[in-house]
Design an enzyme around this catalytic site. Structure first.
Site, PDB file in Angstrom:
ATOM      1  N   CYS A   2       5.793  -8.419  -8.773  1.00 21.65           N
ATOM      2  CA  CYS A   2       6.785  -9.414  -9.180  1.00 21.65           C
ATOM      3  C   CYS A   2       7.298  -9.123 -10.594  1.00 21.65           C
ATOM      4  O   CYS A   2       6.686  -8.425 -11.363  1.00 21.65           O
ATOM      5  CB  CYS A   2       6.157 -10.810  -9.170  1.00 21.65           C
ATOM      6  SG  CYS A   2       5.412 -11.214  -7.602  1.00 21.65           S
ATOM      7  N   ARG A  27      10.963  -2.709  -9.655  1.00 20.61           N
ATOM      8  CA  ARG A  27       9.592  -3.080  -9.295  1.00 20.61           C
ATOM      9  C   ARG A  27       9.469  -3.466  -7.826  1.00 20.61           C
ATOM     10  O   ARG A  27       8.380  -3.630  -7.295  1.00 20.61           O
ATOM     11  CB  ARG A  27       9.109  -4.248 -10.172  1.00 20.61           C
ATOM     12  CG  ARG A  27       9.082  -3.929 -11.663  1.00 20.61           C
ATOM     13  CD  ARG A  27       9.028  -5.198 -12.485  1.00 20.61           C
ATOM     14  NE  ARG A  27       7.754  -5.872 -12.379  1.00 20.61           N
ATOM     15  CZ  ARG A  27       6.689  -5.580 -13.155  1.00 20.61           C
ATOM     16  NH1 ARG A  27       6.788  -4.632 -14.052  1.00 20.61           N
ATOM     17  NH2 ARG A  27       5.557  -6.215 -13.023  1.00 20.61           N
ATOM     18  N   TRP A  75       7.484 -10.202  -5.229  1.00 21.32           N
ATOM     19  CA  TRP A  75       6.994  -9.204  -4.276  1.00 21.32           C
ATOM     20  C   TRP A  75       5.895  -9.927  -3.498  1.00 21.32           C
ATOM     21  O   TRP A  75       4.808 -10.176  -4.021  1.00 21.32           O
ATOM     22  CB  TRP A  75       6.440  -7.987  -5.011  1.00 21.32           C
ATOM     23  CG  TRP A  75       5.688  -7.044  -4.141  1.00 21.32           C
ATOM     24  CD1 TRP A  75       4.346  -6.975  -3.953  1.00 21.32           C
ATOM     25  CD2 TRP A  75       6.227  -6.024  -3.293  1.00 21.32           C
ATOM     26  NE1 TRP A  75       4.022  -6.004  -3.057  1.00 21.32           N
ATOM     27  CE2 TRP A  75       5.142  -5.394  -2.627  1.00 21.32           C
ATOM     28  CE3 TRP A  75       7.512  -5.579  -3.027  1.00 21.32           C
ATOM     29  CZ2 TRP A  75       5.325  -4.346  -1.729  1.00 21.32           C
ATOM     30  CZ3 TRP A  75       7.676  -4.531  -2.124  1.00 21.32           C
ATOM     31  CH2 TRP A  75       6.605  -3.935  -1.493  1.00 21.32           C
ATOM     32  N   ASN A 101       3.029 -13.539 -11.596  1.00 22.99           N
ATOM     33  CA  ASN A 101       2.859 -12.196 -11.039  1.00 22.99           C
ATOM     34  C   ASN A 101       1.363 -11.950 -10.963  1.00 22.99           C
ATOM     35  O   ASN A 101       0.662 -12.033 -11.967  1.00 22.99           O
ATOM     36  CB  ASN A 101       3.521 -11.138 -11.929  1.00 22.99           C
ATOM     37  CG  ASN A 101       3.270  -9.726 -11.392  1.00 22.99           C
ATOM     38  OD1 ASN A 101       3.026  -9.551 -10.199  1.00 22.99           O
ATOM     39  ND2 ASN A 101       3.291  -8.738 -12.274  1.00 22.99           N
ATOM     40  N   GLY A 102       0.874 -11.663  -9.751  1.00 25.77           N
ATOM     41  CA  GLY A 102      -0.564 -11.397  -9.592  1.00 25.77           C
ATOM     42  C   GLY A 102      -1.086 -12.101  -8.350  1.00 25.77           C
ATOM     43  O   GLY A 102      -0.319 -12.504  -7.476  1.00 25.77           O
ATOM     44  N   GLU A 481      -3.986  15.363   3.955  1.00 31.60           N
ATOM     45  CA  GLU A 481      -3.189  14.602   2.986  1.00 31.60           C
ATOM     46  C   GLU A 481      -2.867  15.459   1.770  1.00 31.60           C
ATOM     47  O   GLU A 481      -1.741  15.425   1.262  1.00 31.60           O
ATOM     48  CB  GLU A 481      -3.918  13.320   2.575  1.00 31.60           C
ATOM     49  CG  GLU A 481      -3.177  12.477   1.556  1.00 31.60           C
ATOM     50  CD  GLU A 481      -1.785  12.019   2.015  1.00 31.60           C
ATOM     51  OE1 GLU A 481      -1.450  12.167   3.210  1.00 31.60           O
ATOM     52  OE2 GLU A 481      -1.014  11.560   1.164  1.00 31.60           O
ATOM     53  N   LYS A 485       0.993  16.104   0.619  1.00 28.10           N
ATOM     54  CA  LYS A 485       1.433  15.751  -0.745  1.00 28.10           C
ATOM     55  C   LYS A 485       2.095  16.947  -1.407  1.00 28.10           C
ATOM     56  O   LYS A 485       3.140  16.850  -2.019  1.00 28.10           O
ATOM     57  CB  LYS A 485       0.244  15.290  -1.598  1.00 28.10           C
ATOM     58  CG  LYS A 485      -0.192  13.879  -1.394  1.00 28.10           C
ATOM     59  CD  LYS A 485       0.735  12.811  -1.936  1.00 28.10           C
ATOM     60  CE  LYS A 485       1.761  12.244  -1.037  1.00 28.10           C
ATOM     61  NZ  LYS A 485       1.460  11.778   0.265  1.00 28.10           N
ATOM     62  N   GLU A 488       5.548  18.120   0.640  1.00 25.31           N
ATOM     63  CA  GLU A 488       6.703  17.209   0.731  1.00 25.31           C
ATOM     64  C   GLU A 488       7.412  17.037  -0.607  1.00 25.31           C
ATOM     65  O   GLU A 488       8.584  16.670  -0.642  1.00 25.31           O
ATOM     66  CB  GLU A 488       6.296  15.852   1.297  1.00 25.31           C
ATOM     67  CG  GLU A 488       5.409  15.014   0.419  1.00 25.31           C
ATOM     68  CD  GLU A 488       5.204  13.617   1.008  1.00 25.31           C
ATOM     69  OE1 GLU A 488       6.114  13.068   1.627  1.00 25.31           O
ATOM     70  OE2 GLU A 488       4.096  13.071   0.843  1.00 25.31           O
ATOM     71  N   HIS A 504     -10.032  31.393  13.870  1.00 26.68           N
ATOM     72  CA  HIS A 504      -9.524  31.568  15.246  1.00 26.68           C
ATOM     73  C   HIS A 504      -8.034  31.862  15.259  1.00 26.68           C
ATOM     74  O   HIS A 504      -7.319  31.431  16.158  1.00 26.68           O
ATOM     75  CB  HIS A 504      -9.854  30.323  16.070  1.00 26.68           C
ATOM     76  CG  HIS A 504     -11.316  30.086  16.204  1.00 26.68           C
ATOM     77  ND1 HIS A 504     -12.125  30.831  17.042  1.00 26.68           N
ATOM     78  CD2 HIS A 504     -12.141  29.241  15.536  1.00 26.68           C
ATOM     79  CE1 HIS A 504     -13.373  30.436  16.924  1.00 26.68           C
ATOM     80  NE2 HIS A 504     -13.418  29.472  16.025  1.00 26.68           N
ATOM     81  N   LYS A 603      11.949   6.907   2.090  1.00 31.71           N
ATOM     82  CA  LYS A 603      10.704   6.168   1.829  1.00 31.71           C
ATOM     83  C   LYS A 603      10.227   5.488   3.105  1.00 31.71           C
ATOM     84  O   LYS A 603       9.041   5.398   3.348  1.00 31.71           O
ATOM     85  CB  LYS A 603      10.916   5.121   0.734  1.00 31.71           C
ATOM     86  CG  LYS A 603       9.659   4.347   0.348  1.00 31.71           C
ATOM     87  CD  LYS A 603       8.553   5.276  -0.116  1.00 31.71           C
ATOM     88  CE  LYS A 603       7.265   4.550  -0.417  1.00 31.71           C
ATOM     89  NZ  LYS A 603       6.132   5.483  -0.652  1.00 31.71           N
TER      90      LYS A 603
END
Ligand code: AGP
Length: 608
Positions: A2, A27, A75, A101-102, A481, A485, A488, A504, A603
């Site tokens: 937020c 944000r 948010w 915010n929180g 992963e 990372k 990409e 193999h 995204k």
């Protein structure tokens, strides 16, 4: 997360607040609102949607007259995005307004106590508890009321507060969520972050935990939670606005890599109560959990990699068979499932088309679907039977890091809960796991301290053509992963391979100087992975190892070693991924790539 903006001074507050909120849009948010004191009353306007909606509702702030006010971009964490859940929140008599915010971790018991005292709630949010609690303690002295509230609430908060009976003051409070205050010739400001007020002042004060600030038209006073006045030194901001949005980081991705400890902590803290995992959002009893005989984890990209790790962790702890699928495959393979099947869909955005389709397919086959989602109120969150939110906050960079780590943490908690329901672990084992889980954020902070070391190593591979990641078991999931990372964001070709499988066929690609990243965090597989390292080194590979401090044999077997602090083998992924994220990031930076917005990527992939 937020955004908060507040102003008190000689100018109209609403336009300043709207301008400040616009500078906090990066944000991420889903609704916005303002409360302005008009000389007699607190007037409030708030609406779901973009800031433009609020601007149109108030004609750019023109219809909300007054020189003192607070504003907020939300948010969503508790309560889906809606007009009523937007901030500010008011007490019943509309004489107190608060923006937050929180996360108020103990809002449920506080809400019950207030309801028992006759308070009524309009929204589903945790924040509204603060408005009524302030009302409960307010006897004419705002500072006294605020400090009493602070002694009652648990969690993280940055607050802006108005009291209609004190029109010459605004209050700001901070614990864990960021908050600054600033002063200028025209008045004083509250903001979640520097960009919001940089246009008006470069003289700011960083509010510290458990500090209360009383802002007047031309004065700032700082108090401790015990109402003792304290002095603080101002800071002069020399950032430009764009740099400030990233809080001084060069890219959002690096900022979000560094936000991982908080993202994990915000996701696990409200759900770890003593030595118990409490996930009310599941709406399932232990008996119902024990009745689950087959689990499917379905997702895309990095979320799928979380699922691969989840398979190992859940099968190890809960002894329930787990199938992991990429969503685009799952929905067309006519999956075999029944009422004892449970499907977990994982998604940061909650809007990935393939994952949403897999959710619908699963529900049509009678399976119960649990969503692990970061965006509150998103399609997947709304359509799942139950939703376990990760509280990583908005993730701006296309390459996920903090949401990925928060998803892992969510799965760990689920695995512990399933294992206890199936009695495959006892309370002592659960307590040990929970202790290690709570330690992860601090251990990640430690690993982030190796940033420069990783950067120097990464710079050597800016020109690389092929980089391989290998691992066994959970280490294979980590390799998946780490490879994604890297490729990409740096466009360097990379593959992840089960370490025992390389010989193999693919080992034919290894030649002099090829970098192979070997992940080895599972003690029972240390020696096996070293054997695979010997195989690739025999063909000229340069081996970077990511392993536990205890694995001393790796020093000799590899060419470059990154050591990890000790944790339960089930949680090793959360630590091993940190140097791999930094490695991929610095290779991309070294190549001058657009790290936050890599070519060809979005995204959220809302098309099949
Ligand atoms: C991860 O870095 C990628 N951006 C991508 O693989 C992503 O994880 C995938 O598209 C799934 O997105 P979601 O979590 O929003 O569903």
């Amino acid at each position: 997360m937020c955004g908060i903006v507040g102003y008190i001074g000689s100018r109209q507050a609403a336009p300043i607040i709207l301008d400040g909120l616009a500078r906090l849009e990066y944000r991420g948010y889903d609704s916005a609102g303002m409360a302005i004191f008009d000389g007699e009353h607190i007037r409030m306007k708030k609406a779901v949607g973009r800031l433009k909606v609020l601007e149109n509702l108030t004609h750019g702030g023109e219809t909300m007259k007054g020189c003192m006010g607070i504003g907020h971009t939300r948010w969503a964490t508790h309560g889906a995005p809606s007009d009523i859940n937007s901030h500010p929140h008011l007490n019943t008599s509309e004489t107190i307004a608060v923006v937050h915010n929180g996360i108020i971790e103990n809002y449920i018991p506080l809400k019950k106590k207030l309801t028992d005292k006759g308070y009524t709630f309009a929204s589903e949010t945790d924040t509204e508890v603060l408005a009524h609690l302030l009302d409960y303690y307010y006897k004419g002295n705002p500072l006294e009321a605020i400090t009493k509230v602070l002694h009652r609430v648990e969690g993280s908060y940055a607050l802006g507060i108005l009291f209609a009976e004190h029109p010459d003051e605004i209050y700001a409070v901070r614990k864990d969520s960021p908050l600054i205050v600033g002063s200028s010739d025209d008045g004083c400001f509250i903001a979640s972050d520097v960009p919001a007020i940089l246009k008006y002042t470069r003289t700011v004060y960083y509010v510290d935990n458990q500090e209360v600030v009383k802002l007047g038209k031309d004065s700032l006073q700082f108090f401790s939670v015990d109402q003792e006045e304290i002095t603080k030194e101002p800071v002069t901001i020399d950032w430009d606005a764009n740099a400030a949005e990233k809080a001084g980081y060069e890219h959002f991705m690096l900022k979000e890599i560094y936000e991982q400890p908080k993202a994990i902590n915000d996701t696990i803290s409200p759900r770890l109560q003593g030595d118990n995992v409490v996930i009310d959002e599941l709406h399932m009893t232990d008996g119902e959990l024990a009745a689950v005989k087959r689990l499917y984890i379905v997702a895309c990209g990095s979320a799928y990699h979380v699922g691969v790790t989840g398979k190992y962790v859940i099968e190890t702890l809960a002894r329930i068979p787990v199938e992991v699928d990429v969503a685009s495959e799952f929905r067309y393979r006519d999956p075999i499932m029944d009422e004892n099947s449970m499907v977990i869909v994982i998604s940061q955005s909650g809007e990935t088309a393939d994952t949403l389709a897999a959710l619908r397919e699963s529900r049509s086959r009678g399976a119960k679907v649990l969503g692990i989602v970061n965006v509150v109120g998103s399609s997947i969150a709304r359509e799942a039977d139950a939703c376990l939110y990760t509280w990583a906050g908005p993730e701006i960079a296309v390459a996920t890091t903090k949401a990925y780590s928060a998803q892992l943490a969510a799965l760990y908690m689920l695995a512990i809960k399933l294992a206890l329901a199936n009695e495959t672990i006892d309370s002592a084992r659960a307590a040990g796991l929970i202790k290690d889980l709570r330690t992860l954020p601090d251990q990640i902070e430690l690993l982030l301290g190796q940033k420069e070391k990783i950067q120097r190593f990464a710079n050597r591979y800016v020109g690389a053509k092929d980089i391989f990641f290998i691992g066994r078991g959970i280490d294979y999931a980590i390799s998946l992963e780490g490879s994604l990372k890297l490729k990409e964001i740096s466009y360097v070709h990379s593959e992840a391979y089960a370490a025992g499988e390389l010989k193999h066929g693919t080992i034919s690609l290894i030649e002099d100087g090829t970098l192979v990243v070997a992940v080895s965090t599972q003690p029972k597989l240390y020696q096996k992975t070293i054997s695979n390292i010997v195989e690739v080194k025999a063909r000229g590979a340069f081996v970077m190892a990511v392993t536990n401090e205890e694995n001393k044999a790796m020093e000799k077997a590899s060419d470059y070693c990154v050591y990890l602090p000790e944790t339960d083998p089930c949680f090793a992924n959360s630590l091993a991924i940190i140097p791999l994220q930094l490695f991929g990031y610095y290779v991309a930076v070294g190549k001058g790539c657009d790290v936050d917005k890599p070519r060809n990527l979005a995204k959220s992939v809302t098309v099949e």
